[in-house]
Design a protein around this motif. Structure first.
Motif, PDB file in Angstrom:
ATOM      1  N   LEU A  40       5.915 -13.609   3.690  1.00 13.65           N
ATOM      2  CA  LEU A  40       4.836 -13.139   4.102  1.00 13.65           C
ATOM      3  C   LEU A  40       5.182 -11.392   3.899  1.00 13.65           C
ATOM      4  N   LEU A  41       6.069 -10.803   4.140  1.00 11.58           N
ATOM      5  CA  LEU A  41       6.296  -9.456   4.229  1.00 11.58           C
ATOM      6  C   LEU A  41       6.357  -8.975   2.712  1.00 11.58           C
ATOM      7  N   GLN A  42       6.930 -10.035   1.814  1.00 12.74           N
ATOM      8  CA  GLN A  42       6.793  -9.381   0.442  1.00 12.74           C
ATOM      9  C   GLN A  42       5.668  -9.565  -0.052  1.00 12.74           C
ATOM     10  N   ASN A  43       4.565 -10.441   0.308  1.00 13.21           N
ATOM     11  CA  ASN A  43       3.211 -10.492  -0.010  1.00 13.21           C
ATOM     12  C   ASN A  43       2.470  -9.151   0.460  1.00 13.21           C
ATOM     13  N   ILE A  44       2.739  -9.047   1.690  1.00 10.39           N
ATOM     14  CA  ILE A  44       2.032  -7.615   2.318  1.00 10.39           C
ATOM     15  C   ILE A  44       2.682  -6.225   1.616  1.00 10.39           C
ATOM     16  N   HIS A  49       1.456  -2.083  -2.327  1.00 10.20           N
ATOM     17  CA  HIS A  49       1.704  -1.429  -3.612  1.00 10.20           C
ATOM     18  C   HIS A  49       0.512  -1.469  -4.531  1.00 10.20           C
ATOM     19  N   ALA A  50      -0.069  -2.730  -4.709  1.00 16.06           N
ATOM     20  CA  ALA A  50      -1.230  -2.838  -5.604  1.00 16.06           C
ATOM     21  C   ALA A  50      -2.379  -1.743  -5.447  1.00 16.06           C
ATOM     22  N   ALA A  51      -2.328  -1.789  -4.045  1.00 17.71           N
ATOM     23  CA  ALA A  51      -3.368  -0.651  -3.789  1.00 17.71           C
ATOM     24  C   ALA A  51      -2.857   0.997  -3.585  1.00 17.71           C
ATOM     25  N   ALA A  52      -1.897   1.120  -3.630  1.00 22.17           N
ATOM     26  CA  ALA A  52      -1.219   2.481  -3.695  1.00 22.17           C
ATOM     27  C   ALA A  52       0.035   2.527  -4.662  1.00 22.17           C
ATOM     28  N   PRO A  53      -0.121   2.324  -6.112  1.00 19.76           N
ATOM     29  CA  PRO A  53       0.862   2.124  -6.799  1.00 19.76           C
ATOM     30  C   PRO A  53       1.843   3.488  -6.947  1.00 19.76           C
ATOM     31  N   GLU A  54       1.172   4.776  -6.580  1.00 18.84           N
ATOM     32  CA  GLU A  54       1.778   5.928  -6.869  1.00 18.84           C
ATOM     33  C   GLU A  54       2.688   6.154  -5.382  1.00 18.84           C
ATOM     34  N   ASP A 117      -4.935 -12.011   5.657  1.00 14.62           N
ATOM     35  CA  ASP A 117      -5.986 -11.582   4.718  1.00 14.62           C
ATOM     36  C   ASP A 117      -5.320 -10.212   3.965  1.00 14.62           C
ATOM     37  N   TYR A 118      -4.889 -10.569   2.768  1.00 13.41           N
ATOM     38  CA  TYR A 118      -4.272  -9.584   1.895  1.00 13.41           C
ATOM     39  C   TYR A 118      -5.189  -8.817   1.462  1.00 13.41           C
ATOM     40  N   TRP A 127      -8.242   2.488   1.198  1.00 13.55           N
ATOM     41  CA  TRP A 127      -9.232   3.473   2.118  1.00 13.55           C
ATOM     42  C   TRP A 127      -8.223   4.675   2.915  1.00 13.55           C
ATOM     43  N   ARG A 128      -6.905   4.291   3.137  1.00  8.66           N
ATOM     44  CA  ARG A 128      -6.191   5.436   3.592  1.00  8.66           C
ATOM     45  C   ARG A 128      -5.663   6.359   2.380  1.00  8.66           C
ATOM     46  N   THR A 129      -5.529   5.789   1.230  1.00  5.17           N
ATOM     47  CA  THR A 129      -5.300   6.603   0.076  1.00  5.17           C
ATOM     48  C   THR A 129      -6.382   7.555  -0.152  1.00  5.17           C
ATOM     49  N   LYS A 130      -7.594   7.278  -0.358  1.00  2.82           N
ATOM     50  CA  LYS A 130      -8.887   8.083  -0.330  1.00  2.82           C
ATOM     51  C   LYS A 130      -8.772   9.099   0.801  1.00  2.82           C
ATOM     52  N   ARG A 131      -8.523   8.651   2.024  1.00  3.61           N
ATOM     53  CA  ARG A 131      -8.733   9.549   3.140  1.00  3.61           C
ATOM     54  C   ARG A 131      -7.522  10.725   3.128  1.00  3.61           C
ATOM     55  N   LYS A 132      -6.312  10.165   2.552  1.00  4.16           N
ATOM     56  CA  LYS A 132      -5.201  11.106   2.612  1.00  4.16           C
ATOM     57  C   LYS A 132      -5.485  12.097   1.292  1.00  4.16           C
ATOM     58  N   ALA A 133      -6.148  11.707   0.133  1.00  5.17           N
ATOM     59  CA  ALA A 133      -6.589  12.675  -0.947  1.00  5.17           C
ATOM     60  C   ALA A 133      -7.629  13.647  -0.399  1.00  5.17           C
ATOM     61  N   LYS A 134      -8.335  13.340   0.797  1.00  9.23           N
ATOM     62  CA  LYS A 134      -9.480  14.353   1.216  1.00  9.23           C
ATOM     63  C   LYS A 134      -8.744  15.192   2.385  1.00  9.23           C
ATOM     64  N   GLY A 135      -7.458  14.768   2.587  1.00 10.74           N
ATOM     65  CA  GLY A 135      -6.786  15.609   3.655  1.00 10.74           C
ATOM     66  C   GLY A 135      -7.182  15.232   5.023  1.00 10.74           C
TER      67      GLY A 135
END
Length: 139
Positions: A40-44, A49-54, A117-118, A127-135
């Motif tokens: 489960l942890l590995q899937n999370i 990682h898939a959502a934030a590959p950088e 719910d992966y 969403w977090r990555t987009k928010r981070k990009a906007k600061g």
């Protein structure tokens, strides 16, 4: 006071969740968890990682963390759930989709024994990555 028989640390709560040895990597963290929780942890981890590959993986607050100029999300295993920590604005933003989960400001509990719910995790991280990009939000 309760004393852990493995590491000798003392806690107020009997059988307090803790790590006897601090993990140095997400691999070590996952390997230290019960066998049925590891996948489960590995899937999370893979969903994040898939959502934030950088994003960079690290351990922060003794939890697996994905970092991209700031903490994007933490996750951690507990006796009855897996905790996700994407920050307070995320739990508000995804409140409708989180209706079946126990939440508090910045925390989501995924009960063990129920499907995870992966896709929801992926959407929160994107969403977090987009928010981070906007600061906007800093954890």
């Amino acid at each position: 006071m309760w004393k852990c028989p493995k590491c000798g640390r003392e806690f107020k709560n009997t059988e307090q969740d803790h790590f006897c040895v601090k993990p140095n990597s997400i691999d070590e963290y996952i390997a230290a968890q019960p066998e049925d929780v590891r996948p489960l942890l590995q899937n999370i981890r893979e969903a994040i990682h898939a959502a934030a590959p950088e994003a960079t993986e690290k351990i922060s607050w003794q939890m697996p963390t994905f970092w991209q100029d700031e903490n994007l999300i933490h996750f951690a295993a507990f006796k009855k759930h897996i905790g996700l920590y994407p920050g307070g604005e995320a739990t508000s933003e995804f409140a409708k989709r989180l209706a079946g989960y126990k939440t508090s400001k910045g925390a989501i509990q995924l009960p063990l024994g129920k499907p995870i719910d992966y896709e929801l995790i992926t959407d929160i991280v994107r969403w977090r990555t987009k928010r981070k990009a906007k600061g906007s939000e800093i954890l």
